[in-house]
Design a protein around this motif. Sequence first.
Motif, PDB file in Angstrom:
ATOM      1  N   GLN A  16       0.805  -1.220   0.000  1.00 36.20           N
ATOM      2  CA  GLN A  16       0.000   0.000   0.000  1.00 36.20           C
ATOM      3  C   GLN A  16       0.839   1.273   0.000  1.00 36.20           C
ATOM      4  OE1 GLN A  16      -3.740  -0.126   2.321  1.00 36.20           O
ATOM      5  NE2 GLN A  16      -2.833  -1.968   3.237  1.00 36.20           N
ATOM      6  N   ILE A  17       2.055   1.198   0.478  1.00 32.82           N
ATOM      7  CA  ILE A  17       2.898   2.386   0.586  1.00 32.82           C
ATOM      8  C   ILE A  17       3.572   2.675  -0.747  1.00 32.82           C
ATOM      9  CG2 ILE A  17       4.950   3.356   1.692  1.00 32.82           C
ATOM     10  CD1 ILE A  17       4.032   1.883   4.245  1.00 32.82           C
ATOM     11  N   GLU A  18       3.338   3.890  -1.229  1.00 31.82           N
ATOM     12  CA  GLU A  18       3.906   4.302  -2.511  1.00 31.82           C
ATOM     13  C   GLU A  18       5.227   5.044  -2.345  1.00 31.82           C
ATOM     14  OE1 GLU A  18       0.746   6.491  -4.375  1.00 31.82           O
ATOM     15  OE2 GLU A  18      -0.355   4.650  -4.855  1.00 31.82           O
ATOM     16  N   SER A  19       5.313   5.881  -1.325  1.00 34.02           N
ATOM     17  CA  SER A  19       6.554   6.596  -1.049  1.00 34.02           C
ATOM     18  C   SER A  19       6.635   6.864   0.446  1.00 34.02           C
ATOM     19  CB  SER A  19       6.630   7.917  -1.830  1.00 34.02           C
ATOM     20  OG  SER A  19       5.644   8.824  -1.379  1.00 34.02           O
ATOM     21  N   ALA A  20       7.853   7.065   0.919  1.00 33.79           N
ATOM     22  CA  ALA A  20       8.030   7.303   2.352  1.00 33.79           C
ATOM     23  C   ALA A  20       9.306   8.084   2.598  1.00 33.79           C
ATOM     24  CB  ALA A  20       8.063   5.981   3.115  1.00 33.79           C
ATOM     25  N   VAL A  21       9.331   8.719   3.760  1.00 29.16           N
ATOM     26  CA  VAL A  21      10.506   9.471   4.186  1.00 29.16           C
ATOM     27  C   VAL A  21      10.636   9.334   5.699  1.00 29.16           C
ATOM     28  CG1 VAL A  21       9.261  11.668   4.442  1.00 29.16           C
ATOM     29  CG2 VAL A  21      11.692  11.704   3.967  1.00 29.16           C
ATOM     30  N   GLN A  62       0.206  19.347  23.140  1.00 27.48           N
ATOM     31  CA  GLN A  62       0.917  18.117  23.441  1.00 27.48           C
ATOM     32  C   GLN A  62       1.576  17.625  22.160  1.00 27.48           C
ATOM     33  OE1 GLN A  62      -1.842  15.076  24.666  1.00 27.48           O
ATOM     34  NE2 GLN A  62      -3.465  15.910  23.414  1.00 27.48           N
ATOM     35  N   GLU A  63       2.524  16.728  22.299  1.00 26.69           N
ATOM     36  CA  GLU A  63       3.239  16.226  21.140  1.00 26.69           C
ATOM     37  C   GLU A  63       2.291  15.483  20.201  1.00 26.69           C
ATOM     38  OE1 GLU A  63       7.029  13.413  19.956  1.00 26.69           O
ATOM     39  OE2 GLU A  63       6.344  13.450  22.012  1.00 26.69           O
ATOM     40  N   VAL A  64       2.438  15.737  18.917  1.00 31.43           N
ATOM     41  CA  VAL A  64       1.657  15.037  17.897  1.00 31.43           C
ATOM     42  C   VAL A  64       2.399  13.745  17.574  1.00 31.43           C
ATOM     43  CG1 VAL A  64       0.800  15.122  15.523  1.00 31.43           C
ATOM     44  CG2 VAL A  64       0.760  17.184  16.946  1.00 31.43           C
ATOM     45  N   THR A  65       1.730  12.615  17.724  1.00 33.48           N
ATOM     46  CA  THR A  65       2.368  11.327  17.464  1.00 33.48           C
ATOM     47  C   THR A  65       1.828  10.636  16.217  1.00 33.48           C
ATOM     48  OG1 THR A  65       0.805  10.216  18.925  1.00 33.48           O
ATOM     49  CG2 THR A  65       2.907  10.919  19.894  1.00 33.48           C
ATOM     50  N   ARG A  66       0.664  11.085  15.738  1.00 39.51           N
ATOM     51  CA  ARG A  66       0.086  10.448  14.552  1.00 39.51           C
ATOM     52  C   ARG A  66      -0.857  11.413  13.854  1.00 39.51           C
ATOM     53  NH1 ARG A  66      -3.782   5.072  14.540  1.00 39.51           N
ATOM     54  NH2 ARG A  66      -4.554   5.349  12.431  1.00 39.51           N
ATOM     55  N   PRO A  94      -6.628   3.136   1.641  1.00 31.94           N
ATOM     56  CA  PRO A  94      -5.674   2.242   2.295  1.00 31.94           C
ATOM     57  C   PRO A  94      -6.294   1.607   3.546  1.00 31.94           C
ATOM     58  CG  PRO A  94      -5.205   4.474   2.911  1.00 31.94           C
ATOM     59  CD  PRO A  94      -6.305   4.536   1.881  1.00 31.94           C
ATOM     60  N   THR A  95      -5.729   0.511   3.969  1.00 37.02           N
ATOM     61  CA  THR A  95      -6.132  -0.117   5.227  1.00 37.02           C
ATOM     62  C   THR A  95      -5.338   0.585   6.322  1.00 37.02           C
ATOM     63  OG1 THR A  95      -6.382  -2.180   4.010  1.00 37.02           O
ATOM     64  CG2 THR A  95      -6.356  -2.320   6.425  1.00 37.02           C
ATOM     65  N   SER A  96      -5.949   1.582   6.940  1.00 32.72           N
ATOM     66  CA  SER A  96      -5.258   2.476   7.869  1.00 32.72           C
ATOM     67  C   SER A  96      -4.499   1.744   8.961  1.00 32.72           C
ATOM     68  CB  SER A  96      -6.233   3.454   8.506  1.00 32.72           C
ATOM     69  OG  SER A  96      -6.791   4.280   7.532  1.00 32.72           O
ATOM     70  N   GLY A  97      -5.150   0.806   9.627  1.00 36.11           N
ATOM     71  CA  GLY A  97      -4.502   0.096  10.729  1.00 36.11           C
ATOM     72  C   GLY A  97      -3.258  -0.634  10.290  1.00 36.11           C
ATOM     73  N   VAL A 100      -0.421   1.982   9.467  1.00 40.73           N
ATOM     74  CA  VAL A 100       0.135   2.510  10.717  1.00 40.73           C
ATOM     75  C   VAL A 100       1.026   1.472  11.383  1.00 40.73           C
ATOM     76  CG1 VAL A 100      -0.459   3.281  13.056  1.00 40.73           C
ATOM     77  CG2 VAL A 100      -1.673   4.210  11.077  1.00 40.73           C
ATOM     78  N   TYR A 101       0.580   0.228  11.426  1.00 37.61           N
ATOM     79  CA  TYR A 101       1.384  -0.849  12.012  1.00 37.61           C
ATOM     80  C   TYR A 101       2.717  -0.980  11.278  1.00 37.61           C
ATOM     81  CZ  TYR A 101       2.980  -5.488  13.313  1.00 37.61           C
ATOM     82  OH  TYR A 101       3.746  -6.540  13.742  1.00 37.61           O
ATOM     83  N   ASP A 102       2.679  -0.974   9.945  1.00 42.78           N
ATOM     84  CA  ASP A 102       3.909  -1.103   9.164  1.00 42.78           C
ATOM     85  C   ASP A 102       4.853   0.075   9.399  1.00 42.78           C
ATOM     86  OD1 ASP A 102       3.052  -3.510   8.105  1.00 42.78           O
ATOM     87  OD2 ASP A 102       2.353  -2.640   6.208  1.00 42.78           O
ATOM     88  N   LEU A 103       4.293   1.277   9.481  1.00 41.33           N
ATOM     89  CA  LEU A 103       5.129   2.460   9.710  1.00 41.33           C
ATOM     90  C   LEU A 103       5.747   2.425  11.110  1.00 41.33           C
ATOM     91  CD1 LEU A 103       2.995   5.277   8.068  1.00 41.33           C
ATOM     92  CD2 LEU A 103       5.012   4.125   7.140  1.00 41.33           C
ATOM     93  N   ARG A 104       4.963   2.050  12.104  1.00 42.75           N
ATOM     94  CA  ARG A 104       5.484   1.975  13.471  1.00 42.75           C
ATOM     95  C   ARG A 104       6.585   0.917  13.573  1.00 42.75           C
ATOM     96  NH1 ARG A 104       3.243   4.523  17.121  1.00 42.75           N
ATOM     97  NH2 ARG A 104       1.120   4.359  16.348  1.00 42.75           N
TER      98      ARG A 104
END
Length: 129
Positions: A16-21, A62-66, A94-97, A100-104
């Motif tokens: 699902q991820i097309e690009s990332a940084v 507060q800190e933004v985490t997501r 995209p399948t959000s959950g 997010v799991y893959d990014l974490r």
Amino acid sequence: MDAVQALRELTELSSQIESAVVLAADGSVLASTHEDPARAAALASSTLELIAAAFELNAQPQEVTRVEVELEDGALFVLRDGGRTIAATTGSQPTSGLVVYDLRTCLQGIAEPEQKKKRRTIRKAKEDA
């Protein structure tokens, strides 16, 4: 593993991820899936602007985490953890959950750079003559 290897594994595992940084705590780009540095910088800049906007929306600072933004043509996901930030673009619906799991998992797989170890010097005791 380093950030480049972590992104490589992320894109191999997540269809699902097309690009990332991946960004350092100071906002500098540690790694990107873009070969063009200008495109990596543009995604990094958009990521930082999105985090700043999300921070301003909080009633209690507060800190933004997501942050997740979904549009008709795709989505942008941003996660922050341990001083680092990862942002990824996806196609539509995209399948959000899962994203997010893959990014974490990717963020947590990036090892801290080893600090230079201080060399110990052993001084020989001078013999009294």
